[in-house]
Scaffold this active site. Sequence first.
Site: not given
Ligand SMILES: *Cc1c(COP(=O)(O)O)cnc(C)c1O
Length: 391
Positions: A74, A153, A202-203, A242, A329
């Site tokens: 984001t 996504n 990363a997540h 940092t 939902c």
């Molecule tokens: C998850 C996602 C984001 C947002 O990523 P964050 O690290 O959660 O802020 C942006 N773009 C796409 C296509 C995503 O799947």
Amino acid sequence: MRLPIYMDYHATTPIDPRVLEAMMPSLTTEFGNAASRQHPAGLNAEKLAEKGRAQVAGLINADPAEIIFTSGATESDNLAIKGVAESCREKGRHIITQVTEHKAVLDTCRDLEQKGFRITYLPVDRTGRIRPGELEKAIDGETILISIMVANNEIGTLQPVDQIGEIARRRGVFFHADAAQAAGKIPVDVQKSRIDLLSLTAHKLYGPKGVGALYVRRSNPYVKMTPLIHGGGHERGLRSGTLNVPGIVGFGKACELAQAEMPGESERMRRLRDRLYDGIQNDLKGVHLNGHPSERLPHNLNVSFEGVEGHALLSSLTRGIAVSSGSACASANAEPSYVLKALGMQELLIHASVRFGLGRFNTEEEVDYAVRHVTETVRKMRAAFPLSANP
Ligand SMILES: *Cc1c(COP(=O)(O)O)cnc(C)c1O
């Protein structure tokens, strides 16, 4: 099997145990500030962060000096779009994006619209892809940036990024791509695709939450950027603060693993995903595939079920499998997915859509369970609440 089985890897992924192990020193003994170059604690932390930077760069074929660490995709999307908009406003105030982008891109563009920028939102075809010819036509003398994602996504559709990059380069417009979903799952190469800015997080690839990166090209062309966050001048002055060393170490390790295991893993995902789809289709009529039949992420399956009510379907399904749907939902007045709407789908089918996101820790056994659970749930619902369109 522990229920519900997690099949929502597009939303987020668990941390790979090997990533956590790699992070441990930076969370304990190697706690220094990477900017404190006067002593070993700082120097060691800097070394760890630079290793992470090289690993992230390696995944996308970039130079480590072109990686700016952020808090996630984001922030990377915001920095890319606002950063270029601000630095290039003298050249022009036109930006091109497309309708199925993540909200991090769309809401940023909406904000710029309020500030006097002109935004073109390209439509997509029924599979979710833009038409490169329409992109080419949308470019004018004031266009400064094209922001189009690598993979969606919700539906996993891949955009034709090589073609987009070729057009952008030829027309002298910067090309930003959100690769939050694609990176680590399919090859992403900023040189081959001529991408000038690329968002990562990363997540979504088995790393920790709260850390991401923006690739910013430094030559041919040099991307001039304005920072959003000012402070100590970290990250080439583009993102002060940092460094999140443990996050960066984990992100780097996650990228290294993804790169090393991608060929085998993406094939395994494709097989599991096809097993899931074939299983559901063999047992049920009235199942529609949403998105592109082949140009899609290997671990994505987005399908709609005729003749069932979306909310009831999701609440029954999620007792056995953790998946998401095309209607929000959680809120009282469920808004149908804008992504599925953009494909021209009917509202009923949008509400009755299910997004499966398979991942590294799913097994064949779990997929077979999911097939049984989905088919039984849909059959029961169709029998109990026959809608007119019941197949
Ligand atoms: C998850 C996602 C984001 C947002 O990523 P964050 O690290 O959660 O802020 C942006 N773009 C796409 C296509 C995503 O799947």
